[in-house]
Every structure is written in structure tokens, then in C-alpha cells.
Scaffold this motif. Structure first.
Motif, PDB file in Angstrom:
ATOM      1  N   SER A 101       0.848  -1.198   0.000  1.00 15.85           N
ATOM      2  CA  SER A 101       0.000   0.000   0.000  1.00 15.85           C
ATOM      3  C   SER A 101       0.878   1.240   0.000  1.00 15.85           C
ATOM      4  O   SER A 101       1.594   1.502   0.970  1.00 15.85           O
ATOM      5  CB  SER A 101      -0.920   0.002   1.221  1.00 15.85           C
ATOM      6  OG  SER A 101      -1.713   1.181   1.247  1.00 15.85           O
ATOM      7  N   GLU A 102       0.821   1.990  -1.089  1.00 12.69           N
ATOM      8  CA  GLU A 102       1.563   3.245  -1.164  1.00 12.69           C
ATOM      9  C   GLU A 102       0.947   4.123  -2.257  1.00 12.69           C
ATOM     10  O   GLU A 102       0.373   3.616  -3.230  1.00 12.69           O
ATOM     11  CB  GLU A 102       3.046   3.003  -1.455  1.00 12.69           C
ATOM     12  CG  GLU A 102       3.336   2.285  -2.747  1.00 12.69           C
ATOM     13  CD  GLU A 102       4.831   2.003  -2.920  1.00 12.69           C
ATOM     14  OE1 GLU A 102       5.444   1.525  -1.939  1.00 12.69           O
ATOM     15  OE2 GLU A 102       5.357   2.268  -4.008  1.00 12.69           O
ATOM     16  N   PRO A 103       1.035   5.437  -2.106  1.00 15.44           N
ATOM     17  CA  PRO A 103       0.384   6.361  -3.060  1.00 15.44           C
ATOM     18  C   PRO A 103       1.185   6.510  -4.351  1.00 15.44           C
ATOM     19  O   PRO A 103       1.786   7.561  -4.619  1.00 15.44           O
ATOM     20  CB  PRO A 103       0.318   7.667  -2.272  1.00 15.44           C
ATOM     21  CG  PRO A 103       1.486   7.605  -1.352  1.00 15.44           C
ATOM     22  CD  PRO A 103       1.644   6.153  -0.968  1.00 15.44           C
ATOM     23  N   PHE A 104       1.171   5.488  -5.177  1.00 12.49           N
ATOM     24  CA  PHE A 104       1.983   5.525  -6.396  1.00 12.49           C
ATOM     25  C   PHE A 104       1.431   6.496  -7.438  1.00 12.49           C
ATOM     26  O   PHE A 104       2.116   6.839  -8.405  1.00 12.49           O
ATOM     27  CB  PHE A 104       2.105   4.115  -6.994  1.00 12.49           C
ATOM     28  CG  PHE A 104       0.846   3.563  -7.578  1.00 12.49           C
ATOM     29  CD1 PHE A 104       0.551   3.725  -8.926  1.00 12.49           C
ATOM     30  CD2 PHE A 104      -0.066   2.887  -6.792  1.00 12.49           C
ATOM     31  CE1 PHE A 104      -0.612   3.220  -9.472  1.00 12.49           C
ATOM     32  CE2 PHE A 104      -1.231   2.373  -7.326  1.00 12.49           C
ATOM     33  CZ  PHE A 104      -1.512   2.535  -8.673  1.00 12.49           C
ATOM     34  N   THR A 105       0.182   6.963  -7.266  1.00 10.80           N
ATOM     35  CA  THR A 105      -0.400   7.926  -8.206  1.00 10.80           C
ATOM     36  C   THR A 105      -0.222   9.365  -7.747  1.00 10.80           C
ATOM     37  O   THR A 105      -0.765  10.272  -8.375  1.00 10.80           O
ATOM     38  CB  THR A 105      -1.898   7.647  -8.393  1.00 10.80           C
ATOM     39  OG1 THR A 105      -2.564   7.744  -7.118  1.00 10.80           O
ATOM     40  CG2 THR A 105      -2.133   6.263  -8.971  1.00 10.80           C
ATOM     41  N   SER A 106       0.517   9.585  -6.668  1.00 16.30           N
ATOM     42  CA  SER A 106       0.661  10.929  -6.119  1.00 16.30           C
ATOM     43  C   SER A 106       1.244  11.895  -7.151  1.00 16.30           C
ATOM     44  O   SER A 106       2.294  11.653  -7.729  1.00 16.30           O
ATOM     45  CB  SER A 106       1.572  10.882  -4.889  1.00 16.30           C
ATOM     46  OG  SER A 106       1.783  12.186  -4.373  1.00 16.30           O
TER      47      SER A 106
END
Length: 339
Positions: free
Chosen positions: A51-56
Motif C-alpha cells: 500500500s503506497e500512493p503511487f499515483t501521487s
């Protein structure tokens, strides 16, 4: 794509925080057994959820695919399936999924699955993506993938799915998109579901408490009684719509939820319209649920404290009270914010 070591295919579900991560974790519980059963030949699968904000900071599909490729190359992953709740666009089309058979990558846009049976559709899509990316690839005369593994989970009368255009410089080698009014509607419903409008109720707990107190007092007010008896059903409907509309407008303005595009391209304007429409629908559903809840509670309260001889007026009274309470609280909130 890397070759699997010791007969185990390592699959990473790279998910944006919040809803995509919840979907990925539920899928991961049963995915290894289902993949092993479908793949056969004694193959095994190890599934990890990251889980990580790769679309940031971006919604550009080629940029996202490069990020996923860089993330996967730093780990011992054979296949990476990325899940996001952002609606992705390319060449005026709404993307369902981007695939890169060469690198073992898939980028799945959850809103394209619609608002119904999301978990089931997402699981089927991930299964087919992993099996298609980890298995042998057949190519045609021009070197393009010939299999169409992902049409099944998306195709149907309400969502025509077809191949989309892929640029020569993109990491993806296969793309599925939806288009037309039916595709737009499905993505819109998926966005509203991803926004979770029911969570608005808990976010407005203080305002609801104030509205309940106002409604309880209004139930005993002679002016409210006079209004409930004098207003016809059409006027009561207008009062309800006005109250809900006022609350929607206040929430959108106060929360700065209106999306303004900084670009002038048709695709950017289309994306802004999609975001704003989903925002209005999300806030509208939440506000309507709050209104209905207030009306039911006011009805129960009125039945408890009022004489049964005036029972005929109680439904109208319960209808009027939330409208006056909602408008009063919205006005109070605006006055508190004024300098």
C-alpha cells in the motif's frame, strides 16, 4: 518479466491507500489458491500487498506505468498489478486496464468496474491479468499480444470494452478502454462508490447533532405547527429540495471540493466535468441520507411526545422540521465563518 524462481511466481498488488488497499487485501486472501487452481501444472503463487500512493502528483497513465516498472524492478516481483481509484484517461477514452507483457505489469482503474459487485469484478480482473502476464505469450505478425484475457470481467451490455490506442513510446503494449455514454455512466458510478458517500454521515456528526436539537425544539414550536398544516405536499417537496440543495452547496464550497482544471485541453475539461459530477452526486447522496435520517428521528420523537389526536399532522411536522433545521445550521455555519 523475470522468470519465477523455484516454481513460485511472486505477485505484488500495488494499491493506492484507502479503498484500493482494502480491495487488494481481500483479494490477496484467496488469490494464491485460485491462481494455482487455474494455472495448473503444479504452479504456485506468492501474493504480496503493498500500500503506497503511487499515483501521487499525476494521473498520466504512461508516467504511472513507468513508476510501477521502477518499483517492481527494485523488488523480487514477477508480476505487479497496480490498483487505483482514479479514473484514467488516454486519447479521450476512459482506461480500464493497461498491460505490459514485457515487464509483467498491469494498471487497473477501479472506477471502470462500476459500482456493483466491485470486489468480485476486481478479483476476476486481477486473476486474469496475473495469468495472462505470467503465462506464455502468443504474438502476432506485428509482435502484439494476441490473447484477450481481460474482456470477460468487464464486458457486458452496459459497458462496451474494446482495445484502445497505445503510443509507441509507452511502457504498456495492450490497453482496454470504455467509451460512449454507457462507459461514462459506469465510470461515474464507480467514482461515486469509491468516494464512499455513506462516510459523509459520520463526518457531519456535529452538524447532525445540532440539527437534531433544532428539530426537537421545532417540533414543539407553534410556528412549525402552523407551517406543517398550511403547506401543501408540493411546497413541502420544494422545501426539502431547497434544504438539501443548500447543504450540498455549502459542503462543496466549504470543503473546496470543486475541481478547476489548470489545462485548457478538451480531455482536461472532460476530466474536470467527471470529477465535479461525481462530487455533486456523492455529497448529494450523503446529504439526502442525513435528511431522511433526521425526518425519521423527528417522526419518532413527535409520535412519542404528541397526543394521538393530532396524529394526522405529525408526518407533515416531521417533514418540515429537518428542512428548517438544515437551513438553520447551514446559515449558522456561514455566519461563524464570516469575519
Amino acid at each position: 518479466m523475470r522468470e519465477s524462481s523455484q516454481g513460485v511466481t511472486v505477485v505484488a498488488l500495488l494499491a493506492d491507500p484507502d479503498a484500493p488497499t482494502d480491495v487488494a487485501r481481500r483479494i490477496a486472501r484467496i488469490l494464491p489458491d485460485r491462481l494455482a487452481e487455474k494455472a495448473g501444472q503444479g504452479r504456485r503463487f506468492d501474493v504480496k500487498v503493498v500500500s503506497e500512493p503511487f499515483t501521487s502528483g499525476t494521473e498520466d497513465p504512461p508516467t504511472l506505468m513507468r513508476r510501477i516498472m521502477d518499483r517492481g524492478s527494485a523488488e523480487n516481483w514477477d508480476v505487479v498489478v497496480a490498483l487505483t481509484d482514479l479514473p484514467l484517461h488516454s486519447h479521450g477514452r476512459k482506461i480500464v486496464v493497461d498491460l505490459s507483457h514485457e515487464h509483467g505489469l498491469a494498471l487497473l482503474s477501479l472506477p471502470s468496474l462500476g459500482g456493483l459487485r466491485l470486489q468480485t469484478r476486481a478479483r476476476r480482473a486481477v486473476e486474469e491479468a496475473v495469468l495472462g502476464l505470467s503465462g506464455p505469450r502468443a504474438t502476432g505478425a506485428e509482435g502484439l499480444p494476441q490473447s484477450q484475457p481481460l474482456l470477460g470481467p468487464f464486458a457486458g451490455r452496459l459497458a462496451p470494452v474494446h482495445r484502445g490506442q497505445v503510443g509507441d513510446e509507452e511502457t504498456a503494449d495492450l490497453r482496454y478502454v470504455v467509451s460512449g455514454p454507457r462507459g461514462y455512466l459506469r465510470v461515474l458510478v464507480g467514482m461515486v462508490r469509491a468516494n464512499r458517500p455513506w462516510r459523509l454521515v459520520s463526518g457531519l456528526s456535529k452538524a447532525l447533532a445540532a440539527a437534531l436539537a433544532t428539530g426537537a425544539i421545532a417540533t414543539l414550536d407553534s410556528t412549525t405547527w402552523s407551517l406543517s398544516g398550511a403547506l401543501s405536499v408540493p411546497r413541502l417537496v420544494i422545501a426539502m429540495v431547497g434544504s438539501v440543495g443548500l447543504m450540498i452547496g455549502w459542503l462543496i464550497v466549504d470543503g473546496e471540493l470543486w475541481h478547476r482544471s489548470t489545462e485548457s485541453s478538451p480531455e482536461a475539461r472532460q476530466r474536470a466535468r467527471l470529477y465535479n459530477t461525481s462530487t455533486v452526486l456523492t455529497v448529494g447522496i450523503g446529504a439526502l441520507v442525513c435528511y431522511v435520517g433526521l425526518m425519521v428521528i423527528n417522526l419518532v420523537w413527535a409520535l412519542f411526545i404528541l397526543n394521538d389526536r393530532v396524529f394526522a399532522s405529525i408526518p407533515d411536522l416531521a417533514w418540515v422540521s429537518p428542512a428548517s433545521a438544515g437551513e438553520g445550521n447551514a446559515s449558522l455555519a456561514r455566519r461563524r465563518e464570516a469575519p
